[in-house]
Enzyme design. Structure first.
Site, PDB file in Angstrom:
ATOM      1  N   CYS A 153      97.888  55.374 -32.287  1.00  0.00           N
ATOM      2  CA  CYS A 153      96.415  54.898 -32.901  1.00  0.00           C
ATOM      3  C   CYS A 153      96.592  54.508 -34.200  1.00  0.00           C
ATOM      4  O   CYS A 153      95.326  54.205 -34.871  1.00  0.00           O
ATOM      5  CB  CYS A 153      95.552  56.106 -32.509  1.00  0.00           C
ATOM      6  SG  CYS A 153      95.384  56.384 -30.757  1.00  0.00           S
ATOM      7  N   HIS A 288      88.566  57.799 -39.178  1.00  0.00           N
ATOM      8  CA  HIS A 288      89.408  57.766 -37.977  1.00  0.00           C
ATOM      9  C   HIS A 288      88.206  58.142 -36.684  1.00  0.00           C
ATOM     10  O   HIS A 288      88.120  57.311 -35.531  1.00  0.00           O
ATOM     11  CB  HIS A 288      90.469  58.499 -37.737  1.00  0.00           C
ATOM     12  CG  HIS A 288      91.406  58.349 -36.215  1.00  0.00           C
ATOM     13  ND1 HIS A 288      91.777  56.856 -35.993  1.00  0.00           N
ATOM     14  CD2 HIS A 288      91.628  59.062 -35.328  1.00  0.00           C
ATOM     15  CE1 HIS A 288      92.396  57.259 -34.915  1.00  0.00           C
ATOM     16  NE2 HIS A 288      92.479  58.489 -34.378  1.00  0.00           N
ATOM     17  N   GLU A 299      90.367  66.195 -39.287  1.00  0.00           N
ATOM     18  CA  GLU A 299      90.236  65.166 -40.187  1.00  0.00           C
ATOM     19  C   GLU A 299      89.305  65.497 -41.119  1.00  0.00           C
ATOM     20  O   GLU A 299      89.835  65.150 -42.369  1.00  0.00           O
ATOM     21  CB  GLU A 299      89.484  63.975 -39.368  1.00  0.00           C
ATOM     22  CG  GLU A 299      89.359  62.426 -40.320  1.00  0.00           C
ATOM     23  CD  GLU A 299      89.121  61.277 -39.756  1.00  0.00           C
ATOM     24  OE1 GLU A 299      89.248  60.145 -40.475  1.00  0.00           O
ATOM     25  OE2 GLU A 299      88.713  61.318 -38.507  1.00  0.00           O
ATOM     26  N   LYS A 320      83.863  53.910 -34.113  1.00  0.00           N
ATOM     27  CA  LYS A 320      84.284  54.148 -32.639  1.00  0.00           C
ATOM     28  C   LYS A 320      82.990  54.346 -31.927  1.00  0.00           C
ATOM     29  O   LYS A 320      83.217  54.277 -30.608  1.00  0.00           O
ATOM     30  CB  LYS A 320      85.198  55.306 -32.532  1.00  0.00           C
ATOM     31  CG  LYS A 320      86.605  54.895 -33.184  1.00  0.00           C
ATOM     32  CD  LYS A 320      87.556  55.859 -32.820  1.00  0.00           C
ATOM     33  CE  LYS A 320      89.125  55.472 -33.366  1.00  0.00           C
ATOM     34  NZ  LYS A 320      89.150  55.302 -34.757  1.00  0.00           N
ATOM     35  N   HIS A 325      87.289  53.341 -28.807  1.00  0.00           N
ATOM     36  CA  HIS A 325      88.706  53.690 -29.609  1.00  0.00           C
ATOM     37  C   HIS A 325      89.615  52.367 -28.986  1.00  0.00           C
ATOM     38  O   HIS A 325      90.077  52.547 -27.687  1.00  0.00           O
ATOM     39  CB  HIS A 325      89.432  55.176 -29.198  1.00  0.00           C
ATOM     40  CG  HIS A 325      90.247  55.644 -30.068  1.00  0.00           C
ATOM     41  ND1 HIS A 325      91.283  54.449 -30.623  1.00  0.00           N
ATOM     42  CD2 HIS A 325      91.201  56.859 -30.204  1.00  0.00           C
ATOM     43  CE1 HIS A 325      92.075  55.263 -31.370  1.00  0.00           C
ATOM     44  NE2 HIS A 325      91.958  56.656 -31.132  1.00  0.00           N
ATOM     45  N   PHE A 395      98.491  60.040 -31.697  1.00  0.00           N
ATOM     46  CA  PHE A 395      99.216  60.829 -30.894  1.00  0.00           C
ATOM     47  C   PHE A 395     100.695  61.004 -31.421  1.00  0.00           C
ATOM     48  O   PHE A 395     101.146  59.648 -31.543  1.00  0.00           O
ATOM     49  CB  PHE A 395      99.120  60.402 -29.366  1.00  0.00           C
ATOM     50  CG  PHE A 395      97.878  60.894 -28.581  1.00  0.00           C
ATOM     51  CD1 PHE A 395      97.109  61.813 -29.258  1.00  0.00           C
ATOM     52  CD2 PHE A 395      97.894  60.886 -27.425  1.00  0.00           C
ATOM     53  CE1 PHE A 395      95.867  62.353 -28.583  1.00  0.00           C
ATOM     54  CE2 PHE A 395      96.696  61.411 -26.469  1.00  0.00           C
ATOM     55  CZ  PHE A 395      95.721  61.952 -27.168  1.00  0.00           C
TER      56      PHE A 395
END
Length: 409
Positions: A153, A288, A299, A320, A325, A395
């Site tokens: 991502c 994010h 985050e 998002k 996403h 990830f």
């Protein structure tokens, strides 16, 4: 010491519509394109933009990239036919996490139903993750380095960072950068659902007390980067600047982020130092913000480590909640959204945010479109500009951050 790299073109295809301007207008209006647990680009019609041959030879994610790139190049004035730089001095770097899943799954079904002899020989060139970068270089005749960044991502953000480094190293005069993804299939949904990442309620709201996961979206974001000197020499209009980039790895877990937030904070700190920007100078953070309980918390912890007390006063939101996403395209689309927010001095909200989670600490979370404070102009100083931060975490422990700037229109 800033990078001397400017943005002269922006392009986007997202669930909110086709165009970087549409993305900003609808995001600021608080619109959400999430429906049925997905963010699909329902308004996108490939035949409106591409030839039949281009459609037949490409996966959906590459088509998004082609259309977004055409918008960015047109905005930059690259439409006369003659390239402003030698073709071998123009590079393409496009991030993608999953590649052409639509092409793969379609041909898998052909194999099962009709047999191996009916599988398309175009499947490989359509599904490979580098297909978008390859197609852009083919379509526009760019003969510099063409590559795909595949880092989950954070792919789109790291693609922009790679383009920045190519320009800084003198390896290119211009770089088309960004990310593209189209992986909304039932198979991909099932995998993320079983991994516990998808929202079971179909209502993904980052930073909200009731958040329960993300929803999958699709699309592409493309930016044209040039050196400031090159853009000035050809009289190009500058839309913004890429001031700094930072990246790091957690080296912690296959999917879970480092619980200390230190590696993620390091990426943000690197970007700030490269930009020569202090935390107090950041006017907006496009986070994010996936909407999972764990990732949002970590985050915010990482941002607090990197920005210190300044974080509490900086307007912060996640796009998002409006588009889903976008995996490998997320960072690139969010960089476009960040630059648009700075250019128009208006930040989009986190759509649907009702009860901010107090466990995240004190934050200036945006619930409605918010005007951004523009620094005053001083005699003998350059025109005022707004500075923003865009973050991506993927990830596998991939962390990336961009510091961007633009003078409000």
């Amino acid at each position: 010491m800033t990078s001397g790299v400017v943005v002269t073109g922006l392009g986007a295809v997202t669930p909110l519509g086709v165009g970087a301007g549409v993305l900003h207008r609808r995001a600021v209006a608080g619109d959400s394109a999430l429906a049925g647990g997905l963010g699909r680009c329902e308004d996108f019609r490939a035949a409106d933009h591409l030839s039949r041959q281009q459609i037949r030879r490409t996966d959906r994610f590459a088509r998004f990239a082609l259309v977004a790139a055409a918008e960015a190049l047109a905005q930059a004035g690259w439409t006369s036919g003659a390239l402003p730089y030698p073709a071998e001095r123009i590079a393409c770097v496009v991030g993608c996490a999953l590649g052409g899943t639509e092409s793969f799954e379609a041909q898998r079904d052909v194999l099962r139903q009709q047999g191996a002899e009916f599988v398309s020989p175009l499947m490989v060139s359509s599904m490979m993750a580098n297909a978008a970068a390859s197609q852009l270089s083919l379509r526009f005749g760019f003969q510099g380095e063409a590559l795909c960044v595949a880092s989950a991502c954070s792919s789109g953000t790291q693609a922009i960072g790679t383009g920045l480094m190519l320009l800084a190293a003198g390896a290119a005069d211009a770089v088309l950068v960004g990310g593209a993804e189209a992986s909304t299939s039932e198979l991909v949904q099932a995998a993320f659902r079983n991994a516990g990442a998808l929202s079971p309620t179909g209502d993904s709201v980052p930073f909200d007390r009731g958040r329960d996961g993300f929803l999958i979206g699709e699309g592409a974001g493309i930016l044209l980067l040039e050196t400031a000197a090159g853009a000035a020499a050809r009289g190009a209009a500058v839309l913004g600047e890429v001031l700094g980039y930072g990246a790091s790895a957690d080296a912690h877990h296959l999917t879970a982020p480092d619980p200390t937030g230190v590696p993620a904070a390091r990426a943000v700190g690197q970007a700030l130092r490269a930009a020569g920007v202090a935390p107090r100078e950041i006017g907006y953070v496009n986070a994010h913000g996936t909407g999972t309980v764990l990732n949002d918390q970590l985050e915010c912890d990482a941002l607090r480590l990197a920005l210190g007390p300044a974080l509490e006063g900086i307007p912060l939101s996640s796009t998002k909640s409006a588009i889903g996403h976008l995996f490998g395209a997320a960072g690139a689309v969010e960089a476009v959204a960040t630059l648009q927010a700075l250019r128009h001095a208006t930040a989009p909200p986190t759509v649907g945010l009702r009860e901010p989670d107090e466990r995240l600490g004190r934050l200036n979370l945006i619930r409605h479109a918010t005007p951004l404070a523009v620094p005053g102009t001083l005699p003998g100083r350059p025109a005022p500009r707004l500075v923003g931060l865009s973050t991506s975490f993927g990830f596998g422990g991939h962390n990336a951050a961009l510091v961007l700037a633009a003078s409000p229109a």
